[in-house]
Design an enzyme around this catalytic site. Structure first.
Site, short mmCIF file in Angstrom:
data_model
loop_
_atom_site.label_atom_id
_atom_site.label_comp_id
_atom_site.label_asym_id
_atom_site.label_seq_id
_atom_site.Cartn_x
_atom_site.Cartn_y
_atom_site.Cartn_z
CB ILE A 23 -2.39 -6.65 1.76
CG1 ILE A 23 -3.01 -5.28 2.06
CG2 ILE A 23 -3.45 -7.75 1.76
CD1 ILE A 23 -4.00 -4.77 1.01
N GLY A 47 7.84 -3.88 -1.77
CA GLY A 47 7.84 -4.60 -0.49
C GLY A 47 9.25 -4.72 0.06
CB SER A 132 -12.58 1.24 -3.58
OG SER A 132 -11.44 1.99 -3.24
CE1 TYR A 155 -3.52 0.05 -7.99
CE2 TYR A 155 -5.39 1.39 -7.33
CZ TYR A 155 -4.58 0.28 -7.13
OH TYR A 155 -4.83 -0.58 -6.09
CE LYS A 159 -4.95 -3.31 -8.25
NZ LYS A 159 -4.32 -4.56 -7.80
CG ASP A 286 -7.26 11.20 -4.64
OD1 ASP A 286 -7.00 10.04 -5.01
OD2 ASP A 286 -6.66 11.78 -3.71
N1 NAD Z 1 -3.43 -1.01 0.60
C1 NAD Z 1 -4.61 -0.62 0.12
O1 NAD Z 1 -5.30 0.21 0.71
C2 NAD Z 1 -5.13 -1.20 -1.17
C3 NAD Z 1 -6.37 -0.75 -1.65
C4 NAD Z 1 -6.87 -1.30 -2.83
C5 NAD Z 1 -6.16 -2.27 -3.50
N2 NAD Z 1 -4.94 -2.69 -3.01
C6 NAD Z 1 -4.22 -3.71 -3.76
O2 NAD Z 1 -3.82 -4.73 -2.84
C7 NAD Z 1 -2.58 -5.31 -3.26
C8 NAD Z 1 -1.57 -5.25 -2.13
O3 NAD Z 1 -1.42 -3.91 -1.73
P1 NAD Z 1 -0.40 -3.46 -0.59
O4 NAD Z 1 -1.00 -2.26 0.04
O5 NAD Z 1 -0.04 -4.63 0.25
O6 NAD Z 1 0.82 -2.97 -1.47
P2 NAD Z 1 2.40 -3.18 -1.28
O7 NAD Z 1 3.06 -2.27 -2.22
O8 NAD Z 1 2.75 -3.10 0.17
O9 NAD Z 1 2.58 -4.68 -1.77
C9 NAD Z 1 2.66 -5.05 -3.11
C10 NAD Z 1 3.79 -6.02 -3.26
O10 NAD Z 1 3.89 -6.44 -4.61
C11 NAD Z 1 5.27 -6.51 -4.96
N3 NAD Z 1 5.40 -6.35 -6.41
C12 NAD Z 1 5.20 -5.22 -7.14
N4 NAD Z 1 5.47 -5.45 -8.43
C13 NAD Z 1 5.85 -6.74 -8.53
C14 NAD Z 1 6.26 -7.55 -9.61
N5 NAD Z 1 6.35 -7.06 -10.86
N6 NAD Z 1 6.59 -8.84 -9.37
C15 NAD Z 1 6.51 -9.33 -8.11
N7 NAD Z 1 6.14 -8.60 -7.04
C16 NAD Z 1 5.81 -7.32 -7.25
C17 NAD Z 1 5.92 -5.37 -4.21
O11 NAD Z 1 7.31 -5.51 -4.05
C18 NAD Z 1 5.15 -5.41 -2.88
O12 NAD Z 1 5.81 -6.24 -1.94
C19 NAD Z 1 -2.17 -4.54 -4.51
O13 NAD Z 1 -2.62 -5.26 -5.63
C20 NAD Z 1 -2.93 -3.23 -4.40
O14 NAD Z 1 -3.17 -2.64 -5.66
C21 NAD Z 1 -4.42 -2.17 -1.86
#
Ligand code: NAD
Length: 324
Positions: A23, A47, A132, A155, A159, A286
């Site tokens: 994201i 990432g 969610s 998790y 949140k 889940d």
């Molecule tokens: N993808 C989804 O469907 C979804 C749904 C609900 C919530 N979210 C939330 O959205 C956010 C982004 O999700 P995403 O799908 O892009 O995940 P992602 O894992 O692709 O991205 C998260 C990024 O955070 C970085 N990160 C993790 N721990 C870290 C730390 N200690 N210090 C610095 N960077 C750190 C990771 O390296 C990664 O690049 C997250 O907070 C996730 O919980 C995502």
């Protein structure tokens, strides 16, 4: 109206934490296109550098490899920033059940560090990723803000705690925080690999490689799968929202409901693969069904998602075929 017509003054300064992730990297791309300055903080634990490779030489882009668990790093990266889009976290319900202590460190302590650093640096808006999953075992559909059930995983708890801290930071310190409860986001640059990958990229990747995907449970679970463009819109609109809308959380979804088994067959059809899935056990933590009432985000953030599940999946498959 989506986000295409939203503009910020040239050079407006954004910090995107987790900007090398799925994201985050999509947010970076759009902000750079809009002429903003973007700083990314990411420790590359999940990432990938390749997600931001194309921005590395951009004059308005800065990458800082660092960890949100380190308060000094957070303070440093927040300097001169106007907006913080805090995405860094560890995702995945099952992984959090395996390692709850790490989730506490990264998702709770890390987010508190970011809130504190944003407050000290007087950023205008702190927009952050919630989930969610905070609805827990609440059985009623659609999910609506204010009607949450019991939490089902570490998790989800992280949140929920993030939301409580953010609310406090708005109340006690006047920091404008906006919690975005994303519902199963999908789209370009989403990681298809590994045990904890999200289901849509994982299935597409497996089908393209002629592997047999496994559906957890009977496939009759449903979700409000949300295309990445809608999530970008929500982040940008939250930045432009008034103080009165701060200190709250918002469902960010399309407001639809797709069954996993239907998605599976829609994918096999559009990828022209005649592969029947395996069925595995249900996953702990889940929930069976999830779809969102998005009226709060519509009325208080001006959110109006433009991409249905069908629009999004078409675009994602096209992107996938071109990029992998
Ligand atoms: N993808 C989804 O469907 C979804 C749904 C609900 C919530 N979210 C939330 O959205 C956010 C982004 O999700 P995403 O799908 O892009 O995940 P992602 O894992 O692709 O991205 C998260 C990024 O955070 C970085 N990160 C993790 N721990 C870290 C730390 N200690 N210090 C610095 N960077 C750190 C990771 O390296 C990664 O690049 C997250 O907070 C996730 O919980 C995502």
């Amino acid at each position: 109206m989506g986000y295409k017509d939203i503009n910020f003054p040239k050079g407006t300064k954004f910090l995107v934490t987790g900007g090398a992730g799925f994201i985050g990297s999509n947010l970076v791309e759009v902000l750079l296109e809009k002429g903003c300055f973007v700083r990314v903080l990411d420790n590359l634990s999940i990432g990938k550098k390749e997600n931001i490779e194309e921005f590395m030489n951009h004059e308005n882009f800065e990458f800082i490899e660092g960890d949100i668990r380190n308060i000094e790093t957070c303070q440093e990266v927040c300097k001169d920033m106007e907006y913080v889009l805090h995405q860094a976290a560890w995702g995945s319900v099952p992984r959090s059940i395996e390692m709850p202590l790490l989730y506490e460190e990264i998702n709770i302590k890390g987010t508190l560090n970011m809130l504190e650093a944003a407050r000290q640096n007087k950023v205008k808006k702190f927009v952050y990723a919630s989930s969610s999953s905070v609805y827990g075992d609440e059985p009623n559909l659609p999910k609506i803000e204010g009607r949450e059930g019991n939490i089902l995983s570490p998790y989800a708890l992280t949140k929920k705690v993030n939301e409580e801290y953010a609310k406090l930071y708005t109340k006690l310190y006047g920091l404008d925080t906006y919690g975005l409860r994303y519902f199963n986001v999908f789209g370009r640059r989403q990681n298809p690999d590994g045990a904890y990958a999200a289901v849509i990229p994982k299935f597409i990747n497996q089908l393209l490689n002629n592997e047999v995907p496994t559906i957890n449970g009977d496939g009759k679970q449903s979700r409000d799968f949300t295309y990445i463009e809608n999530v970008i819109e929500a982040n940008l609109k939250a930045c432009l929202s008034p103080h009165e809308s701060a200190g709250q959380s918002y469902n960010i979804a399309y407001g639809g409901r797709e069954y996993l088994i239907d998605i599976y067959y829609a994918l096999t059809k559009s990828l022209e693969k005649d592969i029947e899935p395996n069925f595995g056990p249900d996953r702990a933590g889940d929930i069976k069904h999830s779809n969102a009432d998005i009226s709060k985000a519509k009325s208080l953030l001006g959110y109006s998602p433009e991409y249905s599940f069908e629009d999004g999946i078409k675009l994602f498959i096209e992107w996938y075929k071109e990029n992998l």
